[in-house]
Design a protein around this motif. Structure first.
Motif, PDB file in Angstrom:
ATOM      1  N   GLU A  81       0.859  -1.178   0.000  1.00  0.00           N
ATOM      2  CA  GLU A  81       0.000   0.000   0.000  1.00  0.00           C
ATOM      3  C   GLU A  81       0.894   1.227   0.000  1.00  0.00           C
ATOM      4  OE1 GLU A  81      -3.004   2.478   2.969  1.00  0.00           O
ATOM      5  OE2 GLU A  81      -2.572   0.364   3.393  1.00  0.00           O
ATOM      6  N   GLU A  82       0.757   2.065  -1.011  1.00  0.00           N
ATOM      7  CA  GLU A  82       1.548   3.288  -1.073  1.00  0.00           C
ATOM      8  C   GLU A  82       0.874   4.382  -0.252  1.00  0.00           C
ATOM      9  OE1 GLU A  82       3.248   6.570  -4.320  1.00  0.00           O
ATOM     10  OE2 GLU A  82       2.174   4.774  -5.008  1.00  0.00           O
ATOM     11  N   VAL A  83       1.617   4.939   0.699  1.00  0.00           N
ATOM     12  CA  VAL A  83       1.134   6.055   1.506  1.00  0.00           C
ATOM     13  C   VAL A  83       1.947   7.274   1.101  1.00  0.00           C
ATOM     14  CG1 VAL A  83       0.709   6.961   3.813  1.00  0.00           C
ATOM     15  CG2 VAL A  83       0.610   4.480   3.400  1.00  0.00           C
ATOM     16  N   LYS A  84       1.304   8.227   0.452  1.00  0.00           N
ATOM     17  CA  LYS A  84       2.015   9.381  -0.071  1.00  0.00           C
ATOM     18  C   LYS A  84       2.216  10.443   1.005  1.00  0.00           C
ATOM     19  CE  LYS A  84       0.550   8.693  -4.854  1.00  0.00           C
ATOM     20  NZ  LYS A  84      -0.145   9.270  -6.026  1.00  0.00           N
ATOM     21  N   ILE A  85       3.455  10.851   1.165  1.00  0.00           N
ATOM     22  CA  ILE A  85       3.836  11.902   2.106  1.00  0.00           C
ATOM     23  C   ILE A  85       4.444  13.040   1.284  1.00  0.00           C
ATOM     24  CG2 ILE A  85       5.281  12.512   4.077  1.00  0.00           C
ATOM     25  CD1 ILE A  85       3.107  10.508   4.778  1.00  0.00           C
ATOM     26  N   GLU A  86       3.803  14.194   1.279  1.00  0.00           N
ATOM     27  CA  GLU A  86       4.289  15.322   0.486  1.00  0.00           C
ATOM     28  C   GLU A  86       5.221  16.183   1.332  1.00  0.00           C
ATOM     29  OE1 GLU A  86       1.627  17.330  -2.219  1.00  0.00           O
ATOM     30  OE2 GLU A  86       0.061  15.849  -1.805  1.00  0.00           O
ATOM     31  N   LEU A  87       6.510  16.066   1.024  1.00  0.00           N
ATOM     32  CA  LEU A  87       7.508  16.821   1.785  1.00  0.00           C
ATOM     33  C   LEU A  87       7.307  18.324   1.623  1.00  0.00           C
ATOM     34  CD1 LEU A  87      10.703  14.727   0.918  1.00  0.00           C
ATOM     35  CD2 LEU A  87       9.175  14.475   2.891  1.00  0.00           C
ATOM     36  N   GLY A  88       6.920  18.743   0.410  1.00  0.00           N
ATOM     37  CA  GLY A  88       6.722  20.168   0.155  1.00  0.00           C
ATOM     38  C   GLY A  88       5.623  20.787   0.987  1.00  0.00           C
ATOM     39  N   LYS A  89       4.700  19.959   1.473  1.00  0.00           N
ATOM     40  CA  LYS A  89       3.613  20.441   2.323  1.00  0.00           C
ATOM     41  C   LYS A  89       3.896  20.204   3.805  1.00  0.00           C
ATOM     42  CE  LYS A  89      -0.042  19.863  -1.136  1.00  0.00           C
ATOM     43  NZ  LYS A  89      -1.335  19.198  -1.462  1.00  0.00           N
TER      44      LYS A  89
END
Length: 237
Positions: free
Chosen positions: A29-37
């Motif tokens: 399961e891919e859990v997306k973490i947006e570093l820019g946010k």
């Protein structure tokens, strides 16, 4: 629970983990973490990784961060992963560890030094340091030369091997991060490195179609960073 993979696709180590799982048929399961946010700085994410960085995996009740450690774990824990990715032969395995250790203090340090001080940092309002950028480019170019003259050998992959290891994947993702920077970088820095350019294509072919798919993020990120740099420069006037 299965396997959860916490990534930001703009992160080169994140892409390496994603490609490895896809290429080896590892379900996750891919859990997306947006570093820019700033999503990596939340208390919730700190419970997953107290270092507040990506990538991270959670396999059932086991949590692991640091991309090289994750690649080693995945290659060892999941059945069906071909031996060439992380050899059982102790000497061949030691070679993989040697280049992974070298990666962090050479290729990665050079890449980050250049890109942070010319592209990424400036886009987020951090003034670039021309001296640090120049030092980063010098180390990056020296690292590429070392890959060509020593690590690649006479074969298509690192150590002269006929098939890729986790080290090939980690390093090629690092090298391609340069494409988020100035358009001249590829021609000036990568252009003279003919063996590396072929190596990149060989790794792409060995992990197709997954390598190309996730790297579609690069031109999108490049344009986004370009716009952020413009906005920052306008505010500074």
């Amino acid at each position: 629970m299965g396997l959860k993979v916490y990534v930001d696709r703009l992160s080169q180590p994140s892409r390496a983990i994603w490609i490895f799982c896809k290429a080896n048929g590892i379900e996750f399961e891919e859990v997306k973490i947006e570093l820019g946010k700033g999503q990596h700085r939340t208390p919730e994410f700190a419970e997953v990784n107290p270092m507040k960085q990506v990538p991270v995996i959670v396999h059932d009740d086991f949590k692991l961060f640091e991309s090289h450690a994750i690649l080693i774990y995945l290659a060892s824990a999941f059945p069906g992963v071909a031996d060439h990715w992380y050899p059982t032969d102790v000497k061949e395995r030691a070679k993989v560890h040697s280049v992974l250790d070298w990666h962090h203090s050479n290729l990665r340090r050079g890449s980050v030094g250049l890109l942070f001080n010319t592209t990424i940092g400036i886009a987020f309002g951090v003034p670039g340091d021309p001296k640090a950028a120049a030092e980063g480019e010098k180390l990056l170019s020296a690292s590429l030369a070392m890959i060509e003259s020593y690590w690649l050998g006479d074969g298509p992959f690192l150590f002269g091997n006929s098939k890729p290891s986790i080290a090939d994947l980690a390093l090629v993702c690092e090298v391609l991060q340069i494409e988020i920077g100035d358009e001249s970088y590829r021609d000036r820095i990568l252009g003279p490195c003919k063996k590396i350019l072929k190596w990149i294509e060989d790794v792409k072919a060995a992990t197709a179609p997954h390598f190309e798919k996730i790297h579609t993020i690069i031109p999108l990120a490049k344009e986004h960073l370009k716009q952020l740099k413009i906005q920052f420069s306008q505010k500074s006037v």
